[in-house]
Design a protein around this motif. Structure first.
Motif, PDB file in Angstrom:
ATOM      1  N   TRP A 674       0.609  -1.212  -0.093  1.00  0.00           N
ATOM      2  CA  TRP A 674       0.084  -0.204   0.078  1.00  0.00           C
ATOM      3  C   TRP A 674       0.806   1.160  -0.047  1.00  0.00           C
ATOM      4  CZ3 TRP A 674      -4.323   2.736  -0.526  1.00  0.00           C
ATOM      5  CH2 TRP A 674      -4.410   3.948   0.263  1.00  0.00           C
ATOM      6  N   THR A 676       0.445   5.771  -0.246  1.00  0.00           N
ATOM      7  CA  THR A 676      -0.202   7.105  -0.385  1.00  0.00           C
ATOM      8  C   THR A 676      -0.557   7.537  -1.572  1.00  0.00           C
ATOM      9  OG1 THR A 676       1.173   8.112   1.011  1.00  0.00           O
ATOM     10  CG2 THR A 676      -0.542   7.079   2.194  1.00  0.00           C
ATOM     11  N   ARG A 679      -2.528   5.292  -3.832  1.00  0.00           N
ATOM     12  CA  ARG A 679      -3.884   4.849  -2.881  1.00  0.00           C
ATOM     13  C   ARG A 679      -4.121   3.428  -3.475  1.00  0.00           C
ATOM     14  NH1 ARG A 679      -4.593  10.233  -4.092  1.00  0.00           N
ATOM     15  NH2 ARG A 679      -6.103   9.520  -5.771  1.00  0.00           N
ATOM     16  N   ASP A 680      -3.156   2.693  -4.075  1.00  0.00           N
ATOM     17  CA  ASP A 680      -3.394   1.403  -4.633  1.00  0.00           C
ATOM     18  C   ASP A 680      -2.965   0.384  -3.101  1.00  0.00           C
ATOM     19  OD1 ASP A 680      -4.635   1.948  -6.854  1.00  0.00           O
ATOM     20  OD2 ASP A 680      -2.607   1.848  -7.847  1.00  0.00           O
ATOM     21  N   LEU A 681      -4.051  -0.405  -3.016  1.00  0.00           N
ATOM     22  CA  LEU A 681      -3.864  -1.684  -2.005  1.00  0.00           C
ATOM     23  C   LEU A 681      -3.716  -2.932  -3.172  1.00  0.00           C
ATOM     24  CD1 LEU A 681      -3.633  -3.032   0.851  1.00  0.00           C
ATOM     25  CD2 LEU A 681      -6.154  -3.070   0.832  1.00  0.00           C
ATOM     26  N   THR A 682      -2.772  -3.470  -2.833  1.00  0.00           N
ATOM     27  CA  THR A 682      -2.720  -4.963  -3.519  1.00  0.00           C
ATOM     28  C   THR A 682      -2.310  -5.955  -2.677  1.00  0.00           C
ATOM     29  OG1 THR A 682      -0.261  -4.606  -4.225  1.00  0.00           O
ATOM     30  CG2 THR A 682      -1.951  -3.589  -5.799  1.00  0.00           C
ATOM     31  N   TRP A 705      -7.326  -2.980  -4.860  1.00  0.00           N
ATOM     32  CA  TRP A 705      -8.355  -1.881  -4.326  1.00  0.00           C
ATOM     33  C   TRP A 705      -7.815  -0.751  -4.378  1.00  0.00           C
ATOM     34  CZ3 TRP A 705      -6.893  -6.170  -1.725  1.00  0.00           C
ATOM     35  CH2 TRP A 705      -7.840  -7.356  -1.649  1.00  0.00           C
ATOM     36  N   ASN A 706      -8.653   0.229  -4.713  1.00  0.00           N
ATOM     37  CA  ASN A 706      -8.078   1.749  -4.674  1.00  0.00           C
ATOM     38  C   ASN A 706      -9.060   2.608  -4.114  1.00  0.00           C
ATOM     39  OD1 ASN A 706      -8.377   4.480  -6.628  1.00  0.00           O
ATOM     40  ND2 ASN A 706      -6.345   3.580  -6.342  1.00  0.00           N
ATOM     41  N   SER A 707      -8.572   3.626  -3.492  1.00  0.00           N
ATOM     42  CA  SER A 707      -9.286   4.724  -2.987  1.00  0.00           C
ATOM     43  C   SER A 707      -9.233   6.132  -3.763  1.00  0.00           C
ATOM     44  CB  SER A 707      -8.676   5.160  -1.720  1.00  0.00           C
ATOM     45  OG  SER A 707      -9.079   6.254  -0.989  1.00  0.00           O
ATOM     46  N   LEU A 714     -11.981   2.312   0.280  1.00  0.00           N
ATOM     47  CA  LEU A 714     -11.170   1.405  -0.835  1.00  0.00           C
ATOM     48  C   LEU A 714     -12.327   0.873  -1.575  1.00  0.00           C
ATOM     49  CD1 LEU A 714      -8.379  -0.112   1.340  1.00  0.00           C
ATOM     50  CD2 LEU A 714      -8.127   1.409  -0.621  1.00  0.00           C
ATOM     51  N   THR A 717     -10.855  -3.235  -7.332  1.00  0.00           N
ATOM     52  CA  THR A 717     -10.533  -3.121  -8.682  1.00  0.00           C
ATOM     53  C   THR A 717     -10.291  -4.467  -9.575  1.00  0.00           C
ATOM     54  OG1 THR A 717      -8.253  -2.746  -8.268  1.00  0.00           O
ATOM     55  CG2 THR A 717      -9.734  -0.850  -8.369  1.00  0.00           C
TER      56      THR A 717
END
Length: 731
Positions: A674, A676, A679-682, A705-707, A714, A717
């Motif tokens: 992750w 900032t 803002r992508d969580l993989t 996931w993306n914010s 989140l 995606t």
């Protein structure tokens, strides 16, 4: 006559200097490199690689001389015993190791293939199967059963850990310590049938006490990986590589959905193959069709606080095989430093954003023949409907001009993105002497020149460079000078900066002892960069101190004074632009790391000081937890707090890894990342089952996931599942 007297005086002085120099050199000349003839096993020896060492043939196998301590006290007799035996038959080279250890000091917690084995006790060895002291194969096996390998090139100065070979190894623990049994097929390593001897060296590393025991050249002044100072294996005859034909077919099934554009899951199946033919034992041809990289691990997140592009290393197995043959100059192949790379394989099959571009196929010719080192690669990419096929290629050839020196050329063709052609051509020279300054006093000189041609751009450009290096037991010095023209544009390579002249001096001093303070290293690497108009672009004056204790814990500090001229504003973060101008910075960094052999370990670091018009505070923590051989947990958190006149921002990067390893043949790796900025969580989960070496099953899942904005929830995606099986067949 005064002239004659002066001449006689000069001759006497020269004779005296020559005598003194001769005495000094004789005093430091290294011992003769050891040479042994491995035992040839009978064809019916029936060696079963299980770590037991119970076959009768092992009792009569060649036993190497006693290993000698290299670190922390050079020349000291080892406090525990190590037995290494080596043998071979028509198809394999075999090694057996027996390692005594004192109670409570054995470290054996890692089983996963290609693990970082710093936490464990281990044996390492390399084989120069060409006897040319230039290229070799490195292997290691840990007390816990983990296996690792790499390609060595440039006499051992370049180390490609991403290479995977097919070989067999098993370990066992006993009441005296641990032991290992290894078999390496001759089909895995190329070799020269005409070579009268092979280079070889082996060492044992004890993690708990930081000792290094070595067979050949047990001197701190010699790097273990230096192929020029190992021992010799002789008498290796009547070796068999079969017909030299190999086939690696794969099948892949995929289910994926991008929830940003569709609610439906797409399901696909595919297949492909690598077909290889070993023209000679040292020269191979490989044809690939529908090449697939589904099992490749995702890139690590990086934060860029400069105005120059980031470098991401190659991780795909297809391009890592024989990659040492394509290395050029002193750039190191995978280092991503300031020196340009004329060929960077990530330009093939990947877009600038890191997306996958289908690779229809490729052809690779690589190997070594009669003093020539050859690497040629051609690929065909399926880029888009508008430009459906794109050919890219590289040819790299070098000629050995002595046992340690070489001259070569390189040429690339093709433009990975956009239409039209582009080319890069160049030549390089390496002169090296491992005994230039006596025992362990090596010296090396590199020179290179490159030119690029890219129709439709600003024109042709050139890059030239030179580096000289000397190294002794305590000192290492290196001087580098490079000129990279503004128009230099290697379309199939990588260059961080153009339009500059770069000068750098690196020096380090290392002191070792057997006391509480085991190693003390002090270094500096001042650098000056100017523009083509000879104006100062940047300079840097760093000073670094690194201390390693007997416990293997480390601490270090660095102070740096630097200057940088920013010719035009650039975006350092979303909406924050650094203004053009001249900036002077003073920055400090401190770190501490626990010994790798601890169950609970890790490191912390903090950096603070000036950054352009303001200041930077960066801190990071990297904990690790290895309770046993089945579970490894690690994490990393970095925070960059930046305050500039143009704006403030804070960037955070987090990463977590959980690896479960039920056996050396089964590994389940999990990585979550992750940051900032994006803002992508993989989350990537990779299961690999090695049914036996060369037969692999992969199950890979990737979620994203993306914010949409800071603080926003989140949104899912990417959802991607891949099942891939590959099977190696050799004839």
């Amino acid at each position: 006559m005064p002239g004659a007297q002066r001449a006689r005086s000069v001759r006497r002085t020269l004779r005296l200097l020559f005598a003194v120099l001769t005495i000094c050199l004789v005093g430091v000349m290294p011992a003769q490199r050891p040479s042994v003839a491995p035992t040839r096993f009978p064809d019916d020896a029936n060696i079963v690689v299980d770590g037991a060492l119970d076959e009768p043939a092992w009792r009569d196998a060649l036993r190497l001389d006693v290993l000698t301590e290299t670190e922390p006290v050079e020349g000291r007799a080892p406090e525990v015993g190590t037995i290494v035996r080596i043998a071979y038959d028509r198809d394999f080279v075999y090694l057996a190791m027996e390692c005594e250890e004192r109670p409570g000091l054995l470290r054996s917690r890692l089983m996963q293939r290609d693990a970082n084995l710093d936490p464990d006790d281990r044996i390492e060895w390399w084989i120069d199967s060409f006897g040319a002291q230039r290229f070799g194969y490195w292997f290691q096996i840990g007390a816990g059963g983990s296996q690792g390998d790499a390609l060595l090139s440039e006499a051992g100065t370049s180390f490609n850990k991403q290479w995977d070979g097919i070989w067999y190894g098993r370990t066992r623990l006993n009441d005296r310590g641990w032991q290992a049994e290894v078999a390496i097929p001759f089909q895995t390593i190329g070799f020269d049938r005409a070579a009268p001897r092979w280079g070889f060296n082996v060492r044992r590393l004890r993690s708990a006490v930081g000792t290094d025991y070595r067979w050949a050249s047990p001197r701190v002044a010699y790097r273990f990986f230096d192929l020029r100072v190992g021992g010799w294996l002789t008498g290796m005859q009547e070796l068999r590589q079969g017909l030299g034909i190999s086939a690696v077919p794969y099948v892949r099934f995929n289910a994926s959905r991008d929830r940003r554009v569709s609610k439906h899951t797409s399901r696909t199946g595919d297949f492909g193959m690598d077909l290889g033919y070993r023209i000679t034992p040292s020269l191979g041809l490989l044809l690939t069709y529908n090449t697939d990289f589904a099992e490749t691990e995702v890139d690590d997140r990086q934060v860029n606080l400069t105005r120059f592009p980031l470098f991401f290393p190659e991780k795909r197995d297809f391009f890592l095989q024989d990659s040492d043959l394509f290395e050029f100059g002193f750039s190191g192949g995978f280092g991503g430093g300031s020196s340009p790379l004329p060929f960077f394989s990530r330009r093939i099959g990947l877009s600038d954003s890191g997306g996958i571009v289908p690779l229809i196929g490729g052809l690779r010719l690589s190997g070594r023949v009669a003093g020539w080192n050859i690497g040629a690669l051609g690929t065909l990419m399926d880029e888009s409907a508008a430009d459906p096929e794109k050919g890219l290629g590289v040819v790299r050839v070098s000629r050995n001009i002595s046992s340690q020196s070489a001259v070569g050329i390189i040429a690339t063709g093709g433009r990975p993105t956009g239409r039209g052609d582009a080319a890069t051509v160049g030549a390089d020279l390496r002169l090296s002497d491992s005994e230039l300054l006596g025992a362990g006093g090596s010296g090396t000189l590199w020179v290179y020149g490159l030119t690029t041609q890219a129709p439709g751009t600003s024109g042709d450009g050139e890059a030239v460079g030179m580096r000289g290096q000397i190294r002794t037991a305590q000192w290492e010095h290196r001087a580098t000078a490079e000129h990279i023209e503004p128009e230099f544009d290697p379309q199939l390579g990588f260059v961080r900066r153009t339009g500059i002249r770069r000068y750098q001096w690196d020096s380090s001093f290392t002191r070792r002892s057997g006391g509480v303070l085991q190693e003390f290293e002090l270094g500096s690497s001042p650098q000056l960069t100017t523009t083509d108009s000879n104006g100062d672009d940047s300079w840097s004056l760093p000073l670094e101190l690194d201390i390693r204790f007997q416990s293997q814990d480390r601490i270090g500090v660095e102070a740096r004074r630097r200057f940088e001229r920013v010719p035009s504003a650039f975006e350092i973060n979303d909406g924050v632009f650094v203004s053009a101008g001249e900036y002077y910075e003073t920055r400090f960094e401190a770190f501490a790391s626990a010994a790798d052999n601890r169950v609970l370990g890790g490191s912390v670091s903090v950096e603070w000081g000036d950054l352009f018009s303001g200041d930077l505070l960066r801190w990071s923590v990297r904990p690790s937890f290895i309770p046993n051989r089945y579970l490894q947990i690690s994490a990393e958190y970095q925070e960059f707090i930046v305050n500039l006149n143009e704006g403030d921002f804070t960037t955070r990067v987090a990463e977590g890894r959980v690896d479960v390893t039920p056996s050396p043949d089964l590994a389940w790796r999990n990585l979550v990342q992750w940051d900032t900025n994006s803002r992508d969580l993989t989350f990537q989960s990779r299961l690999r089952w090695i049914r036996e070496p060369g037969q692999d099953l992969f199950l890979v899942a990737l979620f994203g996931w993306n914010s949409a904005a800071p603080g926003a929830p989140l949104i899912p995606t990417t959802q991607d599942f891949t099942l891939k099986a590959e099977y190696t067949i050799r004839f």
